[in-house]
Write a protein that holds these residues in place. Structure first.
Motif, PDB file in Angstrom:
ATOM      1  N   THR A 378      72.037  20.579  22.274  1.00  0.00           N
ATOM      2  CA  THR A 378      70.642  20.771  21.859  1.00  0.00           C
ATOM      3  C   THR A 378      70.500  20.594  20.355  1.00  0.00           C
ATOM      4  O   THR A 378      71.486  20.571  19.616  1.00  0.00           O
ATOM      5  N   PRO A 379      69.260  20.489  19.893  1.00  0.00           N
ATOM      6  CA  PRO A 379      69.035  20.551  18.444  1.00  0.00           C
ATOM      7  C   PRO A 379      69.531  21.892  17.888  1.00  0.00           C
ATOM      8  O   PRO A 379      69.774  22.848  18.631  1.00  0.00           O
ATOM      9  N   PHE A 380      69.666  21.948  16.577  1.00  0.00           N
ATOM     10  CA  PHE A 380      70.118  23.157  15.907  1.00  0.00           C
ATOM     11  C   PHE A 380      69.135  24.296  16.143  1.00  0.00           C
ATOM     12  O   PHE A 380      67.917  24.098  16.140  1.00  0.00           O
ATOM     13  N   LEU A 381      69.662  25.496  16.341  1.00  0.00           N
ATOM     14  CA  LEU A 381      68.821  26.672  16.596  1.00  0.00           C
ATOM     15  C   LEU A 381      68.372  27.305  15.274  1.00  0.00           C
ATOM     16  O   LEU A 381      68.664  28.460  14.977  1.00  0.00           O
ATOM     17  N   GLY A 382      67.658  26.564  14.490  1.00  0.00           N
ATOM     18  CA  GLY A 382      67.199  27.077  13.207  1.00  0.00           C
ATOM     19  C   GLY A 382      66.517  25.973  12.435  1.00  0.00           C
ATOM     20  O   GLY A 382      66.423  24.818  12.873  1.00  0.00           O
ATOM     21  N   ASN A 383      66.014  26.336  11.248  1.00  0.00           N
ATOM     22  CA  ASN A 383      65.347  25.374  10.361  1.00  0.00           C
ATOM     23  C   ASN A 383      64.239  24.604  11.072  1.00  0.00           C
ATOM     24  O   ASN A 383      63.969  23.446  10.769  1.00  0.00           O
ATOM     25  N   ARG A 384      63.613  25.251  12.055  1.00  0.00           N
ATOM     26  CA  ARG A 384      62.493  24.679  12.801  1.00  0.00           C
ATOM     27  C   ARG A 384      62.863  23.368  13.502  1.00  0.00           C
ATOM     28  O   ARG A 384      62.035  22.491  13.707  1.00  0.00           O
ATOM     29  N   GLN A 385      64.138  23.247  13.877  1.00  0.00           N
ATOM     30  CA  GLN A 385      64.592  22.086  14.630  1.00  0.00           C
ATOM     31  C   GLN A 385      64.275  22.197  16.117  1.00  0.00           C
ATOM     32  O   GLN A 385      64.431  21.232  16.869  1.00  0.00           O
ATOM     33  N   ILE A 386      63.858  23.374  16.538  1.00  0.00           N
ATOM     34  CA  ILE A 386      63.546  23.633  17.945  1.00  0.00           C
ATOM     35  C   ILE A 386      62.547  24.789  17.969  1.00  0.00           C
ATOM     36  O   ILE A 386      62.516  25.601  17.034  1.00  0.00           O
ATOM     37  N   ASN A 387      61.707  24.860  19.006  1.00  0.00           N
ATOM     38  CA  ASN A 387      60.732  25.954  19.059  1.00  0.00           C
ATOM     39  C   ASN A 387      60.985  26.861  20.265  1.00  0.00           C
ATOM     40  O   ASN A 387      61.844  26.587  21.106  1.00  0.00           O
ATOM     41  N   ASN A 388      60.218  27.941  20.343  1.00  0.00           N
ATOM     42  CA  ASN A 388      60.437  28.931  21.398  1.00  0.00           C
ATOM     43  C   ASN A 388      60.291  28.341  22.794  1.00  0.00           C
ATOM     44  O   ASN A 388      61.084  28.633  23.696  1.00  0.00           O
ATOM     45  N   ASP A 389      59.262  27.518  22.996  1.00  0.00           N
ATOM     46  CA  ASP A 389      59.041  26.943  24.321  1.00  0.00           C
ATOM     47  C   ASP A 389      60.212  26.069  24.749  1.00  0.00           C
ATOM     48  O   ASP A 389      60.612  26.061  25.921  1.00  0.00           O
ATOM     49  N   GLU A 390      60.771  25.333  23.800  1.00  0.00           N
ATOM     50  CA  GLU A 390      61.911  24.473  24.121  1.00  0.00           C
ATOM     51  C   GLU A 390      63.157  25.296  24.425  1.00  0.00           C
ATOM     52  O   GLU A 390      63.908  24.990  25.362  1.00  0.00           O
ATOM     53  N   VAL A 391      63.375  26.351  23.666  1.00  0.00           N
ATOM     54  CA  VAL A 391      64.512  27.237  23.936  1.00  0.00           C
ATOM     55  C   VAL A 391      64.367  27.876  25.309  1.00  0.00           C
ATOM     56  O   VAL A 391      65.327  27.953  26.095  1.00  0.00           O
ATOM     57  N   ASP A 392      63.158  28.352  25.628  1.00  0.00           N
ATOM     58  CA  ASP A 392      62.943  29.002  26.931  1.00  0.00           C
ATOM     59  C   ASP A 392      63.194  28.027  28.077  1.00  0.00           C
ATOM     60  O   ASP A 392      63.793  28.390  29.102  1.00  0.00           O
ATOM     61  N   ALA A 393      62.745  26.784  27.907  1.00  0.00           N
ATOM     62  CA  ALA A 393      62.943  25.789  28.969  1.00  0.00           C
ATOM     63  C   ALA A 393      64.427  25.487  29.170  1.00  0.00           C
ATOM     64  O   ALA A 393      64.914  25.423  30.309  1.00  0.00           O
ATOM     65  N   ILE A 394      65.166  25.324  28.093  1.00  0.00           N
ATOM     66  CA  ILE A 394      66.602  25.051  28.219  1.00  0.00           C
ATOM     67  C   ILE A 394      67.327  26.237  28.841  1.00  0.00           C
ATOM     68  O   ILE A 394      68.284  26.067  29.610  1.00  0.00           O
ATOM     69  N   THR A 395      66.853  27.438  28.544  1.00  0.00           N
ATOM     70  CA  THR A 395      67.487  28.640  29.103  1.00  0.00           C
ATOM     71  C   THR A 395      67.418  28.646  30.627  1.00  0.00           C
ATOM     72  O   THR A 395      68.301  29.182  31.301  1.00  0.00           O
ATOM     73  N   THR A 396      66.392  28.028  31.199  1.00  0.00           N
ATOM     74  CA  THR A 396      66.317  27.958  32.673  1.00  0.00           C
ATOM     75  C   THR A 396      67.476  27.125  33.226  1.00  0.00           C
ATOM     76  O   THR A 396      67.974  27.398  34.326  1.00  0.00           O
TER      77      THR A 396
END
Length: 404
Positions: A378-396
């Motif tokens: 995935t993109p880096f988890l910081g520096n606004r490289q990813i957002n909450n909705d994208e993290v939640d979707a990948i978590t599924t």
């Protein structure tokens, strides 16, 4: 519009830790939420609001100071009088009274071009490079250290590229880490290697890494890791106090989560490694060596995947040259990858996490040949490289793979 005074900036910065925690769960429509934050703390900000007309203006200034004090805002887009605030309070650190020591003298004397912060934090200026010498023995401690969580029992492992430095100086940071490695035997777990006899170790309980000041590693990356763990544990219903959940659950002995960085040494910034001539690489060939088959750390990582469950690895090393960092390393470890796909919830979880129109990025999935082990790049988890909705979707997808 009235200019911001020293006292007003100090008042905002003293509230910065609370502001960051609040905004962490409200990344979209930021102007609405920074105004809400100021309104919810109106008693604290009352005089500042009066001086600057409304809560929205104060909230916008908080967001500006967030970027400046964290070091994310370019200096050419920062008011010169505010250069002295640059990087005095990086994300993940709690506010400490000492950050203002010597600060006002610098600003009042208009010594803003130099930005030498050594009087405040024993930190070198951006124009000087702190050199840190590592002996072969010291380096090998970093090489064999796999950070936080009981890797032997972890089903979900977060993998980054390299750690950042968020403390006063690189030398002090290294000394603290080396002391941690040498003095916390009761809190460490060990990676046994009968065949190669290399061995490695990790902190079973992340709590022992907290500094004496009570500052825990809870930056943007740790916040997202906590969010992911919370969603998995609570059927994708997000709670409010993620920091407490990190302290109580994430990478604790029974959490079945762990994290490590692929490269052993922290990221270089305002410091430079001076390496022993006994090491099998130079600074120029460091990255190349770590990815090679000769790398001791790479051998240790392969041993971990061979021995332990490590069912899902979330590799957030980011993107470089239009490709995911560390993909080639994981291919060497036996993972086979599909084509990258646009982030969206897994089919089995679309009722819990619906599709979002705020998703625009991609991720990649791999499976280890002959093993029930999965990797998600995935993109880096910081520096606004990813957002909450994208993290939640990948978590599924993590949840789906954990069930296999």
């Amino acid at each position: 519009m009235p200019s911001w005074t020293l006292d007003e900036n100090e008042k905002c910065i003293r509230k910065m830790t609370d502001y960051r925690e609040y905004m962490e769960t409200h990344t979209e429509d930021r102007s609405v939420w920074w105004t809400n934050f100021v309104e919810e703390n109106r008693d604290y900000f009352n005089e500042v609001i009066s001086n600057h007309n409304n809560s929205s203006a104060v909230g916008q200034h908080m967001d500006y100071l967030d970027e400046v004090t964290d070091g994310r805002r370019p200096l050419d887009k920062t008011a010169k009088k505010d250069h002295c605030y640059f990087e005095i309070l990086p994300k993940g650190k709690q506010f400490l009274e000492g950050i203002f020591v010597g600060l006002y003298d610098v600003q009042r004397n208009s010594n803003v071009g130099n930005r030498n912060l050594s009087n405040k934090k024993n930190k070198p200026s951006s124009n000087s490079i702190e050199e840190v010498y590592l002996s072969k023995d010291d380096y090998e401690l970093f090489e064999c250290f796999f950070q936080y969580g009981d890797i032997e029992r972890a089903d979900l492992v977060f993998v980054g590229r390299e750690e950042g430095l968020a403390r006063e100086s690189a030398q002090k940071n290294f000394e603290e880490r080396l002391e941690l490695f040498r003095s916390n035997n009761d809190g460490l777990g060990y990676i046994e290697q009968d065949r190669d006899k290399l061995g490695g170790f990790y902190v079973k309980d992340i709590g022992i890494y907290d500094s004496e000041s009570g500052d825990s590693p809870f930056d943007q990356v740790m916040r997202y890791q906590t969010r992911i763990k919370y969603l998995l544990d609570h059927n994708f219903k997000l709670g409010n106090n993620l920091k407490k959940y990190r302290e109580d659950v994430l990478h604790r002995p029974d959490s079945k989560t762990a994290m490590f960085d692929y490269f052993p040494l922290p990221k270089q910034g305002n410091f430079s490694y001076q390496l022993s001539e006994e090491l099998p690489f130079t600074k120029r060939t460091y990255s190349e060596y770590q990815k090679s088959e000769q790398s001791r750390r790479k051998k240790l990582i392969k041993e971990m995947y061979d021995r332990y469950p490590m069912k899902v690895s979330w590799v957030y090393a980011g993107i470089e040259n239009h490709g995911f960092r560390l993909q080639s390393v994981y291919e060497d470890l036996g993972f086979e990858f599909e084509e990258e796909i646009k982030i969206e919830p897994h089919e089995d979880y679309k009722d819990l996490v619906p599709r979002s129109n705020k998703i625009s990025r991609f991720f990649k999935i791999g499976k280890r040949k002959g093993e029930n082990q999965f990797v998600i790049l995935t993109p880096f988890l910081g520096n606004r490289q990813i957002n909450n909705d994208e993290v939640d979707a990948i978590t599924t997808w993590v949840a789906a793979f954990l069930k296999k």
